[in-house]
Design a protein around this motif. Structure first.
Motif, PDB file in Angstrom:
ATOM      1  N   VAL A  82       0.939  -1.169   0.161  1.00  0.00           N
ATOM      2  CA  VAL A  82       0.033  -0.138  -0.061  1.00  0.00           C
ATOM      3  C   VAL A  82       0.899   1.349  -0.080  1.00  0.00           C
ATOM      4  O   VAL A  82       1.960   1.136   0.451  1.00  0.00           O
ATOM      5  CB  VAL A  82      -0.934   0.126   1.122  1.00  0.00           C
ATOM      6  N   ILE A  83       0.153   2.393  -0.537  1.00  0.00           N
ATOM      7  CA  ILE A  83       1.053   3.531  -0.597  1.00  0.00           C
ATOM      8  C   ILE A  83       0.068   4.776   0.211  1.00  0.00           C
ATOM      9  O   ILE A  83      -0.995   4.908  -0.252  1.00  0.00           O
ATOM     10  CB  ILE A  83       1.465   4.166  -1.965  1.00  0.00           C
ATOM     11  N   PHE A  84       0.668   5.466   1.063  1.00  0.00           N
ATOM     12  CA  PHE A  84       0.166   6.647   1.607  1.00  0.00           C
ATOM     13  C   PHE A  84       0.528   7.851   0.931  1.00  0.00           C
ATOM     14  O   PHE A  84       1.646   8.185   0.623  1.00  0.00           O
ATOM     15  CB  PHE A  84       0.410   6.713   3.105  1.00  0.00           C
ATOM     16  N   TRP A  85      -0.467   8.401   0.298  1.00  0.00           N
ATOM     17  CA  TRP A  85      -0.367   9.737  -0.648  1.00  0.00           C
ATOM     18  C   TRP A  85      -0.241  11.002   0.468  1.00  0.00           C
ATOM     19  O   TRP A  85       0.084  12.078   0.228  1.00  0.00           O
ATOM     20  CB  TRP A  85      -1.147   9.841  -1.790  1.00  0.00           C
ATOM     21  N   ARG A  86      -1.035  10.883   1.467  1.00  0.00           N
ATOM     22  CA  ARG A  86      -1.397  12.043   2.411  1.00  0.00           C
ATOM     23  C   ARG A  86      -1.931  11.502   3.739  1.00  0.00           C
ATOM     24  O   ARG A  86      -2.627  10.503   3.718  1.00  0.00           O
ATOM     25  CB  ARG A  86      -2.665  12.684   1.918  1.00  0.00           C
ATOM     26  N   LYS A  87      -1.309  11.918   4.701  1.00  0.00           N
ATOM     27  CA  LYS A  87      -1.805  11.753   5.986  1.00  0.00           C
ATOM     28  C   LYS A  87      -1.409  12.995   6.845  1.00  0.00           C
ATOM     29  O   LYS A  87      -0.397  13.174   7.451  1.00  0.00           O
ATOM     30  CB  LYS A  87      -1.093  10.529   6.978  1.00  0.00           C
ATOM     31  N   GLU A  88      -2.535  14.053   7.054  1.00  0.00           N
ATOM     32  CA  GLU A  88      -2.162  15.426   7.276  1.00  0.00           C
ATOM     33  C   GLU A  88      -3.761  15.906   8.338  1.00  0.00           C
ATOM     34  O   GLU A  88      -4.756  15.206   7.807  1.00  0.00           O
ATOM     35  CB  GLU A  88      -1.944  16.152   6.148  1.00  0.00           C
ATOM     36  N   LEU A  89      -3.268  16.974   8.901  1.00  0.00           N
ATOM     37  CA  LEU A  89      -4.371  17.560   9.572  1.00  0.00           C
ATOM     38  C   LEU A  89      -5.444  18.043   8.455  1.00  0.00           C
ATOM     39  O   LEU A  89      -4.817  18.536   7.527  1.00  0.00           O
ATOM     40  CB  LEU A  89      -3.855  18.534  10.254  1.00  0.00           C
ATOM     41  N   ARG A  90      -6.498  17.873   8.831  1.00  0.00           N
ATOM     42  CA  ARG A  90      -7.799  18.444   8.074  1.00  0.00           C
ATOM     43  C   ARG A  90      -8.033  19.896   8.342  1.00  0.00           C
ATOM     44  O   ARG A  90      -8.830  19.981   9.400  1.00  0.00           O
ATOM     45  CB  ARG A  90      -8.810  17.394   8.169  1.00  0.00           C
ATOM     46  N   ASP A  91      -7.556  20.711   7.580  1.00  0.00           N
ATOM     47  CA  ASP A  91      -7.962  22.156   7.749  1.00  0.00           C
ATOM     48  C   ASP A  91      -9.194  22.411   7.896  1.00  0.00           C
ATOM     49  O   ASP A  91     -10.162  22.011   7.197  1.00  0.00           O
ATOM     50  CB  ASP A  91      -7.339  23.153   6.747  1.00  0.00           C
ATOM     51  N   GLY A  92      -9.531  23.404   8.929  1.00  0.00           N
ATOM     52  CA  GLY A  92     -10.937  23.781   9.104  1.00  0.00           C
ATOM     53  C   GLY A  92     -11.760  22.955   9.665  1.00  0.00           C
ATOM     54  O   GLY A  92     -13.127  23.026   9.611  1.00  0.00           O
ATOM     55  N   SER A  93     -11.524  21.620  10.197  1.00  0.00           N
ATOM     56  CA  SER A  93     -12.448  20.729  10.574  1.00  0.00           C
ATOM     57  C   SER A  93     -12.825  20.870  12.032  1.00  0.00           C
ATOM     58  O   SER A  93     -14.024  20.152  12.411  1.00  0.00           O
ATOM     59  CB  SER A  93     -11.795  19.222  10.463  1.00  0.00           C
ATOM     60  N   GLY A  94     -12.225  21.570  12.906  1.00  0.00           N
ATOM     61  CA  GLY A  94     -12.686  21.566  14.251  1.00  0.00           C
ATOM     62  C   GLY A  94     -13.548  22.726  14.455  1.00  0.00           C
ATOM     63  O   GLY A  94     -13.676  23.992  13.747  1.00  0.00           O
ATOM     64  N   GLY A  95     -14.662  22.660  15.309  1.00  0.00           N
ATOM     65  CA  GLY A  95     -15.917  23.630  15.398  1.00  0.00           C
ATOM     66  C   GLY A  95     -15.269  24.811  15.966  1.00  0.00           C
ATOM     67  O   GLY A  95     -14.624  24.705  16.927  1.00  0.00           O
ATOM     68  N   LEU A  96     -15.711  25.858  15.644  1.00  0.00           N
ATOM     69  CA  LEU A  96     -15.312  27.123  16.175  1.00  0.00           C
ATOM     70  C   LEU A  96     -16.084  27.415  17.262  1.00  0.00           C
ATOM     71  O   LEU A  96     -17.016  26.776  17.673  1.00  0.00           O
ATOM     72  CB  LEU A  96     -15.532  28.444  15.094  1.00  0.00           C
ATOM     73  N   GLY A  97     -15.444  28.162  18.244  1.00  0.00           N
ATOM     74  CA  GLY A  97     -16.142  28.698  19.330  1.00  0.00           C
ATOM     75  C   GLY A  97     -14.906  29.495  20.240  1.00  0.00           C
ATOM     76  O   GLY A  97     -13.924  29.915  19.835  1.00  0.00           O
ATOM     77  N   ARG A  98     -15.425  29.762  21.621  1.00  0.00           N
ATOM     78  CA  ARG A  98     -14.343  30.305  22.281  1.00  0.00           C
ATOM     79  C   ARG A  98     -13.175  29.550  22.449  1.00  0.00           C
ATOM     80  O   ARG A  98     -11.914  30.160  22.480  1.00  0.00           O
ATOM     81  CB  ARG A  98     -14.962  30.457  23.925  1.00  0.00           C
ATOM     82  N   GLN A  99     -13.502  28.245  22.471  1.00  0.00           N
ATOM     83  CA  GLN A  99     -12.139  27.402  22.326  1.00  0.00           C
ATOM     84  C   GLN A  99     -12.701  26.375  21.126  1.00  0.00           C
ATOM     85  O   GLN A  99     -13.788  25.759  21.042  1.00  0.00           O
ATOM     86  CB  GLN A  99     -12.106  26.544  23.619  1.00  0.00           C
ATOM     87  N   ARG A 100     -11.547  26.173  20.233  1.00  0.00           N
ATOM     88  CA  ARG A 100     -11.747  25.579  19.120  1.00  0.00           C
ATOM     89  C   ARG A 100     -11.893  23.982  19.253  1.00  0.00           C
ATOM     90  O   ARG A 100     -11.116  23.558  20.044  1.00  0.00           O
ATOM     91  CB  ARG A 100     -10.945  25.880  18.018  1.00  0.00           C
ATOM     92  N   GLY A 101     -12.638  23.254  18.421  1.00  0.00           N
ATOM     93  CA  GLY A 101     -12.640  21.753  18.310  1.00  0.00           C
ATOM     94  C   GLY A 101     -11.193  21.159  17.965  1.00  0.00           C
ATOM     95  O   GLY A 101     -10.634  21.838  16.874  1.00  0.00           O
ATOM     96  N   GLY A 102     -10.773  20.040  18.336  1.00  0.00           N
ATOM     97  CA  GLY A 102      -9.497  19.426  17.580  1.00  0.00           C
ATOM     98  C   GLY A 102      -9.780  19.123  16.247  1.00  0.00           C
ATOM     99  O   GLY A 102     -10.847  18.875  15.850  1.00  0.00           O
TER     100      GLY A 102
END
Length: 388
Positions: free
Chosen positions: A275-295
């Motif tokens: 198998v080949i991994f082409w990407r394994k990276e953080l998903r930009d914009g995926s944490g819910g916004l708020g006073r504290q942002r979701g992971g």
């Protein structure tokens, strides 16, 4: 000297495994590693007993259990009396599932009632009550007594019940092979019930269940048509989405909760199978916004090596029902399963990835906590680096 030769691992067991499982090298390796852990643990226990001149562990165990129970009861006594409830809807398999929780706090115990939860499924996402109870108690303990040792005495004051027609109290012959998909979501449902009782202490919902990916790689066109060097392999990956934001801090990204499982490195995984991994990276914009942002969740893009193709078993949730924010925070991003050409795939079940295509997994982000208007300027600047 090998463990089997020393009698630590039974030779007959090794022979049975070598001749009766598809990936015998990996399975036998697991058995040897467990045997090694047990032997090292035994050695260290004996060294500790010699150091402190202990002939047995009965007195020490009794002390630990007594103190654990007393500390848990003190934590319960500090809670307000009464009932708190929550219902959390998740994807399920073919139909949404409601996880209903009612907590009754008494002087010397907490009763956790799962009545109102959806009925059983024909698929393997059903949970035995012991599994559901373990994760329900874990959530309560994390919230009210995180520093107390986890043992039968500290868990005794938590009493879990569920009706027999509930998906979290599977009765024979209900299938339970992938019970983690639902069971790992129980803690967030329980924490949601505790929210009003413990303001300022309960995080937002997170991705919950691991996105386990079981890949079956085969030579393209079948073994008979395989070119030299082609091979078959079974590869299991553990992937985590984002945790929910905490009242005072952003949620951890790509962090397993309530599981503590970590995945192997992609280099090691590529060595296990073609198998080949082409990407394994953080998903930009995926944490819910708020006073504290979701992971943040993550993006995983994978294909078979040249001359191969694969099927995969999807065991994913939070695609139709993303993690919810709390106290005015926004929901996290829903998960997605697709091919690199945009073809949408199912979140559960066995599916084929053509040789020329790549599988793309977009894991959910955690929910946000509190109004976004209260987010600090410094945190907003950081958010811009993550696609907000």
């Amino acid at each position: 000297m090998k463990f089997a030769e020393r009698g630590i691992v039974n030779r007959d067991l090794v022979n049975i495994l070598h001749n009766n499982v598809r990936e015998s090298g990996q399975v036998v390796g697991d058995v040897y590693s467990l045997a090694a852990c047990n032997e090292i643990g035994h050695r260290r226990l004996m060294d500790m007993m010699d150091e402190f001149r202990l002939s047995d562990l009965e007195g020490l165990a009794a002390f630990v259990f007594a103190r654990s129970r007393e500390a848990t009861l003190a934590a319960i006594a500090a809670l307000p009396r009464g009932r708190c409830e929550n219902v959390m809807r998740v994807d399920g398999y073919g139909a949404p599932i409601d996880i209903a929780v009612a907590l009754d706090v008494a002087e010397d115990h907490i009763a956790i009632d799962l009545a109102g939860t959806s009925g059983p499924s024909p698929k393997g996402i059903n949970c035995p009550i012991i599994y559901s109870a373990a994760y329900a108690c874990y959530a309560v303990k994390c919230a009210i007594a995180p520093e107390i040792p986890n043992n039968h005495a500290s868990l005794a004051p938590f009493r879990v019940s569920a009706p027999g027609d509930c998906i979290l109290n599977a009765q024979r012959p209900a299938p339970v092979s992938v019970r983690h998909v639902l069971g790992h979501l129980v803690p967030d449902a329980v924490l949601g019930a505790l929210l009003r009782m413990l303001p300022g202490r309960i995080p937002a919902e997170g991705s919950g269940a691991l996105w386990n990916l079981h890949v079956s790689v085969r030579p393209q066109g079948g073994v008979a048509a395989a070119r030299p060097g082609a091979r078959s392999a079974e590869v299991l990956l553990f992937n985590s989405g984002g945790m929910g934001a905490r009242p005072q801090r952003d949620g951890p990204s790509t962090t397993a909760f309530p599981s503590g499982v970590q995945s192997m490195s992609i280099e090691a995984t590529e060595h296990v199978g073609p198998v080949i991994f082409w990407r394994k990276e953080l998903r930009d914009g995926s944490g819910g916004l708020g006073r504290q942002r979701g992971g943040l969740g993550q993006v995983v893009e994978i294909s078979a090596s040249a001359g191969h193709e694969f099927h995969f078993n999807a065991m994913f949730d939070r695609v139709a029902h993303p993690p919810r924010g709390r106290e005015g925070g926004a929901d996290g991003a829903a998960g997605a399963v697709r091919l690199d050409d945009g073809t949408v795939l199912a979140a559960k079940g066995r599916q084929h990835v053509p040789p020329e295509r790549r599988l793309v997994l977009e894991l959910p982000g955690g929910g946000g906590y509190g109004p976004v208007a209260e987010r600090s300027a410094e945190a907003r600047e950081e958010d811009r680096h993550y696609g907000y």
